[in-house]
Every structure is written in C-alpha cells, then in structure tokens.
Design a protein around this motif. Structure first.
Motif, mmCIF file in Angstrom:
data_model
loop_
_atom_site.group_PDB
_atom_site.id
_atom_site.type_symbol
_atom_site.label_atom_id
_atom_site.label_comp_id
_atom_site.label_asym_id
_atom_site.label_seq_id
_atom_site.Cartn_x
_atom_site.Cartn_y
_atom_site.Cartn_z
ATOM 1 N N GLN A 3 0.840 -1.198 0.000
ATOM 2 C CA GLN A 3 0.000 0.000 0.000
ATOM 3 C C GLN A 3 0.874 1.246 0.000
ATOM 4 N N VAL A 4 0.640 2.139 -0.941
ATOM 5 C CA VAL A 4 1.429 3.373 -1.001
ATOM 6 C C VAL A 4 1.149 4.275 0.195
ATOM 7 N N GLU A 5 -0.029 4.117 0.840
ATOM 8 C CA GLU A 5 -0.342 4.914 2.031
ATOM 9 C C GLU A 5 0.446 4.440 3.246
ATOM 10 N N GLU A 6 0.960 3.213 3.191
ATOM 11 C CA GLU A 6 1.637 2.599 4.334
ATOM 12 C C GLU A 6 3.150 2.478 4.144
ATOM 13 N N VAL A 7 3.576 2.256 2.895
ATOM 14 C CA VAL A 7 4.956 1.843 2.626
ATOM 15 C C VAL A 7 5.611 2.764 1.601
ATOM 16 N N ASP A 8 6.730 3.390 1.999
ATOM 17 C CA ASP A 8 7.506 4.245 1.090
ATOM 18 C C ASP A 8 8.510 3.457 0.258
ATOM 19 N N TRP A 9 9.090 2.437 0.845
ATOM 20 C CA TRP A 9 10.125 1.615 0.199
ATOM 21 C C TRP A 9 10.011 0.215 0.772
ATOM 22 N N HIS A 10 10.357 -0.794 -0.037
ATOM 23 C CA HIS A 10 10.342 -2.168 0.463
ATOM 24 C C HIS A 10 11.310 -3.042 -0.324
ATOM 25 N N ALA A 11 11.715 -4.130 0.312
ATOM 26 C CA ALA A 11 12.550 -5.147 -0.340
ATOM 27 C C ALA A 11 12.499 -6.410 0.507
ATOM 28 N N PHE A 12 12.763 -7.543 -0.117
ATOM 29 C CA PHE A 12 12.995 -8.776 0.616
ATOM 30 C C PHE A 12 14.504 -8.891 0.788
ATOM 31 N N LEU A 13 14.959 -8.912 2.039
ATOM 32 C CA LEU A 13 16.390 -8.923 2.338
ATOM 33 C C LEU A 13 16.784 -10.200 3.074
ATOM 34 N N PRO A 14 17.987 -10.706 2.797
ATOM 35 C CA PRO A 14 18.472 -11.835 3.594
ATOM 36 C C PRO A 14 18.571 -11.406 5.061
ATOM 37 N N GLU A 15 18.315 -12.325 5.970
ATOM 38 C CA GLU A 15 18.322 -11.974 7.391
ATOM 39 C C GLU A 15 19.673 -11.401 7.819
ATOM 40 N N GLU A 16 20.758 -11.879 7.245
ATOM 41 C CA GLU A 16 22.084 -11.350 7.597
ATOM 42 C C GLU A 16 22.175 -9.857 7.279
ATOM 43 N N GLU A 17 21.580 -9.438 6.172
ATOM 44 C CA GLU A 17 21.591 -8.015 5.821
ATOM 45 C C GLU A 17 20.740 -7.205 6.798
ATOM 46 N N VAL A 18 19.605 -7.759 7.210
ATOM 47 C CA VAL A 18 18.766 -7.078 8.196
ATOM 48 C C VAL A 18 19.565 -6.878 9.479
ATOM 49 N N VAL A 19 20.245 -7.923 9.935
ATOM 50 C CA VAL A 19 21.063 -7.827 11.148
ATOM 51 C C VAL A 19 22.138 -6.756 10.977
ATOM 52 N N ASP A 20 22.777 -6.723 9.799
ATOM 53 C CA ASP A 20 23.809 -5.716 9.538
ATOM 54 C C ASP A 20 23.251 -4.290 9.578
ATOM 55 N N ARG A 21 21.989 -4.112 9.231
ATOM 56 C CA ARG A 21 21.387 -2.776 9.160
ATOM 57 C C ARG A 21 20.725 -2.342 10.475
ATOM 58 N N LEU A 22 20.696 -3.209 11.470
ATOM 59 C CA LEU A 22 20.041 -2.861 12.732
ATOM 60 C C LEU A 22 20.614 -1.584 13.350
ATOM 61 N N ALA A 23 21.923 -1.397 13.256
ATOM 62 C CA ALA A 23 22.561 -0.218 13.852
ATOM 63 C C ALA A 23 22.549 0.994 12.915
ATOM 64 N N ASP A 24 22.325 0.769 11.616
ATOM 65 C CA ASP A 24 22.430 1.849 10.632
ATOM 66 C C ASP A 24 21.108 2.536 10.310
ATOM 67 N N TRP A 25 20.019 1.801 10.348
ATOM 68 C CA TRP A 25 18.708 2.347 9.995
ATOM 69 C C TRP A 25 17.928 2.637 11.263
ATOM 70 N N GLU A 26 17.024 3.604 11.187
ATOM 71 C CA GLU A 26 16.161 3.920 12.319
ATOM 72 C C GLU A 26 14.899 3.056 12.224
#
Length: 174
Positions: A129-152
């Motif tokens: 939904q464009v009203e809910e989501v500005d950007w999206h992707a399916f990411l490997p869990e390792e990348e999500v873990v790597d981004r925990l400290a970088d993204w708000e």
C-alpha cells in the motif's frame, strides 16, 4: 474512513477487553490495545523490510521488518494478522499466518500494547500500500542484522524482532 476514527478494544494488563475507543484517542491517551506483528518471508526465506510513510500516525518514516498493525474492536488476533499481512503486502490468498508468541510491549513513556507475533510465507508478487509503505525489499536476514545499527527502526518492531530471535534460539530453530 480516517484511521484515527477506527474503533479499537482497550485491554488490561491481562489482555482482557475493558472498553473501546477511537484509534486517535487510544494513541493520544496511551490506552493499552492490541497489535499484530507478522514477519513475511519470500520463497527464498528473505525478510520483507519496509520504510513507513511519513503520514503514519505512529513511527512515521521509520524502517520495519514486520507488517502488521492494530487489532480492530471485536477482531481476533488471527483475523487481524491475515488482514494486515494481505493489506500491507498488497496480496490476497496468503496462507494463515502462524502464531508464534505474544508479549506486552511498553515503551517507557506510558504507552503499551499487547503484541501477537506471527510469520507467513509470501510467494506472491507484492504490491504494498502506497499509504503505508515508502520503500520495500525482501532482504536476507544477515543483511537485516547488519542494518540494525544503521537504519532507524520502529521501536516496537525492533523489540518484537529481538524477542523473535530469542524465541527461535530457545526453540533451536533457524
């Protein structure tokens, strides 16, 4: 319908319904309510991650590794999980999300909500939904873990994510 006008169940510390109120009042007064968090994975096991729109009532423009939202008045967690997953992913025909656990989220500023955590496999092409989501992707869990400290990240989603990882570690899975 304006999201602030949606009627929610107000619940006590034991998740028992004690009243109802519009979402706008629930948020403004910090009334305890119910939410669902659904971790969506694609066919390859990657996590659906998105950035919320700046117009969201709660946590605008922050990243989240769950889809989900509030449970409507009289709605079950199970129905809310499927509804929210299909709405936010922009799909229909998802399998029923699998319930994992429930916890009481408290932000330290007087706001709290009962949070039911689910997971679902989404092998369909998503159209969030464009009203809910500005950007999206399916990411490997390792990348999500790597981004925990970088993204708000949304604080309740981040709390749910840490609890989910602990839950899985305790079960010895994944």
């Amino acid at each position: 319908m304006n999201p602030a006008d949606e009627i929610l169940d107000i619940v006590d510390e034991n998740d028992q319904v004690i009243g109802q109120a519009p979402r706008g009042r629930v948020y403004a007064e910090g009334l305890r309510h119910r939410c669902v968090f659904i971790q969506a994975r694609d066919a390859e096991g990657r996590l659906f991650v998105h950035r919320r729109t700046p117009t969201k009532l709660v946590f605008p423009s922050l990243y989240d590794m769950f889809v989900g939202g509030v449970v409507g008045a009289g709605e079950s967690y199970e129905l809310a999980a499927l509804r929210e997953a299909e709405e936010e992913l922009g799909v229909s025909g998802l399998p029923d999300p699998e319930f994992l656990f429930k916890f009481l989220y408290e932000d330290g500023a007087g706001h709290s909500w009962w949070s039911a955590v689910y997971e679902v496999r989404c092998e369909l092409p998503v159209s969030p939904q464009v009203e809910e989501v500005d950007w999206h992707a399916f990411l490997p869990e390792e990348e999500v873990v790597d981004r925990l400290a970088d993204w708000e990240w949304v604080p309740d989603g981040l709390d749910a994510y840490h609890r989910l990882r602990a839950h899985r570690a305790a079960e010895g899975s994944r």
